[in-house]
Structures are given as C-alpha cells and as structure tokens.
Design a protein around this motif. Structure first.
Motif, PDB file in Angstrom:
ATOM      1  N   CYS A  97       0.836  -1.215   0.000  1.00 47.11           N
ATOM      2  CA  CYS A  97       0.000   0.000   0.000  1.00 47.11           C
ATOM      3  C   CYS A  97       0.863   1.253   0.000  1.00 47.11           C
ATOM      4  N   THR A  98       1.878   1.282   0.853  1.00 44.82           N
ATOM      5  CA  THR A  98       2.701   2.487   0.963  1.00 44.82           C
ATOM      6  C   THR A  98       3.551   2.719  -0.282  1.00 44.82           C
ATOM      7  N   LEU A  99       3.871   1.670  -1.018  1.00 44.08           N
ATOM      8  CA  LEU A  99       4.683   1.814  -2.224  1.00 44.08           C
ATOM      9  C   LEU A  99       3.865   2.230  -3.443  1.00 44.08           C
TER      10      LEU A  99
ATOM     11  N   GLN B 131      -8.095  -5.578   2.561  1.00 39.94           N
ATOM     12  CA  GLN B 131      -7.403  -6.831   2.837  1.00 39.94           C
ATOM     13  C   GLN B 131      -6.327  -6.627   3.899  1.00 39.94           C
ATOM     14  N   THR B 132      -5.632  -5.498   3.839  1.00 42.90           N
ATOM     15  CA  THR B 132      -4.592  -5.195   4.827  1.00 42.90           C
ATOM     16  C   THR B 132      -5.215  -5.053   6.213  1.00 42.90           C
ATOM     17  N   GLY B 133      -6.287  -4.286   6.292  1.00 42.36           N
ATOM     18  CA  GLY B 133      -6.980  -4.127   7.569  1.00 42.36           C
ATOM     19  C   GLY B 133      -7.497  -5.448   8.104  1.00 42.36           C
ATOM     20  N   TYR B 134      -8.030  -6.272   7.231  1.00 42.28           N
ATOM     21  CA  TYR B 134      -8.561  -7.570   7.661  1.00 42.28           C
ATOM     22  C   TYR B 134      -7.439  -8.492   8.125  1.00 42.28           C
ATOM     23  N   ALA B 135      -6.282  -8.453   7.446  1.00 38.96           N
ATOM     24  CA  ALA B 135      -5.147  -9.278   7.875  1.00 38.96           C
ATOM     25  C   ALA B 135      -4.694  -8.860   9.276  1.00 38.96           C
TER      26      ALA B 135
ATOM     27  N   LEU C 128      -8.053   0.701   8.302  1.00 41.48           N
ATOM     28  CA  LEU C 128      -9.452   0.811   7.882  1.00 41.48           C
ATOM     29  C   LEU C 128      -9.942   2.254   7.919  1.00 41.48           C
ATOM     30  N   GLN C 129      -9.425   3.042   8.851  1.00 42.95           N
ATOM     31  CA  GLN C 129      -9.773   4.467   8.874  1.00 42.95           C
ATOM     32  C   GLN C 129      -9.228   5.149   7.616  1.00 42.95           C
ATOM     33  N   LEU C 130      -8.039   4.756   7.195  1.00 42.27           N
ATOM     34  CA  LEU C 130      -7.464   5.287   5.961  1.00 42.27           C
ATOM     35  C   LEU C 130      -8.354   4.926   4.764  1.00 42.27           C
ATOM     36  N   LEU C 131      -8.838   3.697   4.748  1.00 44.13           N
ATOM     37  CA  LEU C 131      -9.761   3.268   3.692  1.00 44.13           C
ATOM     38  C   LEU C 131     -11.010   4.144   3.683  1.00 44.13           C
TER      39      LEU C 131
END
Length: 194
Positions: A127-129, A140-144, A158-161
C-alpha cells in the motif's frame, strides 16, 4: 468477538503476468524463459511454468528481474504450492525490497497460509509503495491485521480506507467498528471488586 467476513470477496489475486511495456525492458536472456513461462501459465500448466522459471533463476545473473520472482510465485500459488510461493516472493524482496507487487504477492501467500501478521506487514508495505492503493488492498490489509488480532493497526488502516474512498461499503464500516471496539476491549483492564 471475532468478526467474520467473506474472505474471497477481498482476497486479491496474485499478479502473474508481465505487462507488454515492461517486457521490452527485461534483460535479453530473461525474455525467452519468462515468455515461455507466461505461455504455460496462460494454459494453466503451472508446474511446467515453475520448472522453466526455476531453471532460469538457477542460471540467471544476480539479481534476476523481479518479474521472474512474480511469475514463479504465481505459478507456485496456482499449483497450490503456497509455501513455495511465499518463499520465492521473499527471495525476490531481498533483491527488490521496494517492489510493491512482490510485497503484495508475499502478503497474499502469507494470508493464504494463515500467517496474518506477516501478511498484513507485506500488504501494508505494498500500500505504501503505491501512489493510490485500491480500496480492496486497504481492506485486505486491515482484515489481515484484524485476523492477527492487531486491532490498533487494523483500525488505523481501515480508517485510511474510509477517509480515501466513498461511498463507504457496509462491510468496510462494520470491520472498522469491530476493529475499534476490539482495540478498546483489548486495552481495557477489568475492574477489581475486592
């Protein structure tokens, strides 16, 4: 309380193709084996693709291009050799630590192996790249992170999402609420009645 979400709806697929524009930039000795492997992958002959790529990587000048690791990881994944897929992505990351797709694929492979904390770290690095990660990748990142019980990190991602994408999906909001609640519950101390 565990939060259940239909994982297949958010699990992103491994990238296993080379963009035509990037193929011209590959070293000459890499073009033929990578093209051959990609042809095998398109025909769903994953073990044959893996064999071609393994041979290439064994003899390639170091470092081989990141596409070789991406294709081999994809071939392993589709051949249901997820552990090998993760390992080859991590090997590629030793040479290309800032490759977003290698982090993405390592994250998806780790997630499939239920190594959620490792998956979350790779997915967040992906995500950051990226200039603007897709909503599905942030989810998916938040869920992981959530699956790894790292609720503070899950809530942050998830807040970022929610901040970046509208309209909000019901599933995003629900997972964010559960992450925030579990973060609070995890950090609260039970009252003593003595």
């Amino acid at each position: 309380m565990k939060y259940a979400i239909l994982v297949s709806s958010v699990l992103l697929l491994l990238c296993i193709s080379i963009k035509t524009s990037r193929a011209d930039a590959l070293p000459a000795e890499a073009r033929k084996p990578l093209h051959t492997a990609q042809q095998y992958i398109q025909k769903e002959r994953y073990n044959e693709a893996a064999a071609v790529l393994e041979d290439y990587l064994a003899t390639a000048a170091d470092p081989a291009p990141p596409e070789a690791y991406l294709l081999l990881g994809g071939a392993y994944s589709h051949a249901e050799k997820t552990t090998q897929a993760l390992e080859i992505c991590k090997k590629g990351l030793r040479n290309f630590p800032e490759n977003a797709m290698l982090h993405h694929n390592a994250g998806i492979a780790a997630y499939s192996l239920k190594r959620y904390a490792e998956a979350a770290l790779h997915l967040e690095k992906s995500c950051t790249l990226q200039k603007k990660p897709q909503a599905a990748l942030l989810l998916q990142t938040g869920y992981a992170y959530y699956q790894a019980e790292h609720y503070k990190d899950a809530a942050r991602v998830l807040q970022l999402l929610l901040d970046r994408y509208t309209p909000h999906q019901k599933q995003w909001v629900s997972l964010a609420v559960h992450a925030h609640l579990n973060r609070v519950l995890k950090n609260s101390h039970p009252c003593s009645w003595t």
